[in-house]
Design an enzyme around this catalytic site. Structure first.
Site, PDB file in Angstrom:
ATOM      1  CE  LYS A  45      -3.537  -2.462   2.617  1.00  0.00           C
ATOM      2  NZ  LYS A  45      -3.426  -2.987   3.988  1.00  0.00           N
ATOM      3  NE  ARG A  50      16.151 -13.072  -0.363  1.00  0.00           N
ATOM      4  CZ  ARG A  50      17.273 -13.777  -0.398  1.00  0.00           C
ATOM      5  NH1 ARG A  50      17.874 -14.104   0.730  1.00  0.00           N
ATOM      6  NH2 ARG A  50      17.797 -14.138  -1.540  1.00  0.00           N
TER       7      ARG A  50
END
Ligand SMILES: [Zn+2]
Lengths: 303, 155
Positions: free
Chosen positions: A79, A100
């Site tokens: 978002k 990561r």
């Protein structure tokens, strides 16, 4: 010890050795719930099942709870939330963050906005220091030392981040390297300069058999198809850089073959049962080294 | 022959001379000169033996720290800095590329975090002569002279 583990060169020689020593303790007894009540966030903005499972196993064996996500797909990140905001939020919940992310430098940036330690579990093609630490652990464990080893590194030396980090880390221990790759995937100039500056001997070859009989370690890497503009070049390279059992008849007894996995066909399956094959054990060592890294960053450096 | 100044002299302040003409607005941007109340005069495409065409910027009643003024070395390496007191040049300075550079330069690595999120760039200068090479603090990649892009200084 540094507060975070972002790049392997953040750790000095002594800090690397201390971490490996701690990993050895964890291997002797992997069930050490010393962090009961601690929360470790495992946030993977791109999927990497192998690395994530290794970290989460390490966290669980330390007794910590794991929160997080394995893919940014369903999170506020999609978002449009900034990395800074995500890290600020997560560092309010967790005692340590394993991250990561596909963007290079994202882990360094996360460590600068986080109030808790950050471990880089891979930032694009840049760094993956826990992989390097487990490679070092595997070398130490199989050779009994890190100093003065002859190491052959084969395959994608241009883009392979594990190769670049391994070179940086091993530079503390006077190795001598043989680099074997096709011209297209030769070790970049900056790393050749780095080795020269550190007075480390190396030679380069296109021949997979080069130095095999003298090597203590043969480190194989995956040659990826997308690195080649011409698919025919890829086929040619792929078939040439494939290690098989017949090549190993005169090699040193202590020689071990490492590979960060997954492999394609760089190592023929007829090698798997050879006493020189170490790549499956290598992955298992990842849990102990990650336990050691997590412990040290949470303040426990001795057991 | 009478030597005539194309850009009028200042009484006190700093003169930045021998700026490449096409870099004058970048220098203004890097030093944030468009946001200060001082009187500023500048000229572009003036004749120069050194550069062919040059730019010049004169800033009244304003002096710069070396660390600040060195930030323009990336775009105007030949610039001469003259400190003026009472219409006289009292000090001449040469520029040095700073050891670390924050902001100003864009990292050339398209997948560097600094090109995707509001993160200020930060570089270590590996080489400044003859060709600039900058190491990105974040992605650890090198941006060289041929790929050097200047970004606005506004925060
Ligand atoms: Zn960068």
């Amino acid at each position: 010890m540094p507060k975070h583990l972002i790049s392997i060169h953040d750790y000095s020689r002594e800090e690397i050795l201390d971490t490996l020593k701690l990993a050895k303790e964890f291997e002797k007894n992997p069930s050490r719930p010393i962090f009961k009540g601690k929360v470790i966030a495992s946030i993977f903005f791109e999927p990497s099942t192998r690395t994530r499972l290794s970290f989460e196993t390490a966290a669980n064996r330390l007794g910590a709870r794991v929160i997080g996500f394995s893919d940014a797909g369903n999170t506020s990140v999609t978002k449009g939330e900034s990395l800074k905001d995500t890290i600020k939020m997560v560092s309010n919940y967790a005692d340590l963050i394993v991250m990561r992310h596909p963007l290079e430098g994202s882990a360094r940036y996360a460590s600068e906005v986080s109030s808790v330690p950050v471990i880089n579990a891979g930032d694009g093609a840049n760094q993956h220091p826990t992989q390097t630490m487990l490679d070092l652990y595997s070398i130490l464990k199989t050779q009994g030392k890190l100093e003065n080893l002859k190491i052959n590194i084969v395959g994608d030396l241009k883009y392979g981040r594990t190769v670049h980090s391994l070179i940086q880390a091993m530079s503390h221990f006077s190795p001598s390297f043989t680099f074997i790759s096709p011209d297209e995937l030769r070790l970049p100039q900056e790393y050749r300069d780095f080795l020269t500056t550190h007075s480390i001997t190396f030679n380069e070859s296109k021949n997979l058999n080069q130095g095999v009989n003298e090597a203590d370690i043969i480190y194989m890497t995956r040659v990826q198809k997308e690195r080649f503009s011409d698919p025919i070049d890829y086929e040619r390279v792929k078939n040439v850089y494939s290690l098989n059992r017949s090549m190993l008849t005169s090699c040193k007894e202590n020689m071990k073959i490492l590979h960060p996995l997954p492999r394609v066909n760089e190592i023929d399956t007829d090698v798997d049962n050879s006493e020189h094959a170490y790549y499956f054990n290598q992955a298992e060592n990842g849990v102990y080294t990650r336990m050691a890294i997590i412990s040290a960053l949470l303040g426990v450096t001795e057991l | 022959m009478e030597k005539q100044l194309k850009v009028s002299a200042i009484k006190d302040g700093t003169v930045l001379d021998h700026i490449p003409s096409d870099q004058v607005f970048r220098v203004i941007d890097i030093l944030g000169l468009d946001n200060i109340p001082n009187q500023i005069t500048f000229g572009i495409n003036l004749e120069s033996k050194l550069l062919g065409k040059k730019g010049i910027i004169k800033i009244s009643d304003r002096y710069f720290e070396s660390a600040d003024i060195n930030r323009i070395a990336l775009v105007a390496p030949m610039a001469k800095i003259n400190i003026i007191h009472d219409f006289e040049v009292v000090e001449k300075r040469v520029l040095n590329v700073p050891g670390t550079i924050n902001g100003i330069v864009k990292c050339m690595n398209p997948i560097c975090i600094t090109n995707h999120q509001p993160v200020e760039t930060l570089f270590t200068t590996l080489d400044s002569q003859p060709n600039v090479r900058l190491l990105c603090h974040y992605c650890e990649k090198i941006t060289d002279k041929d790929n050097l892009k200047i970004i606005s200084n506004r925060r």
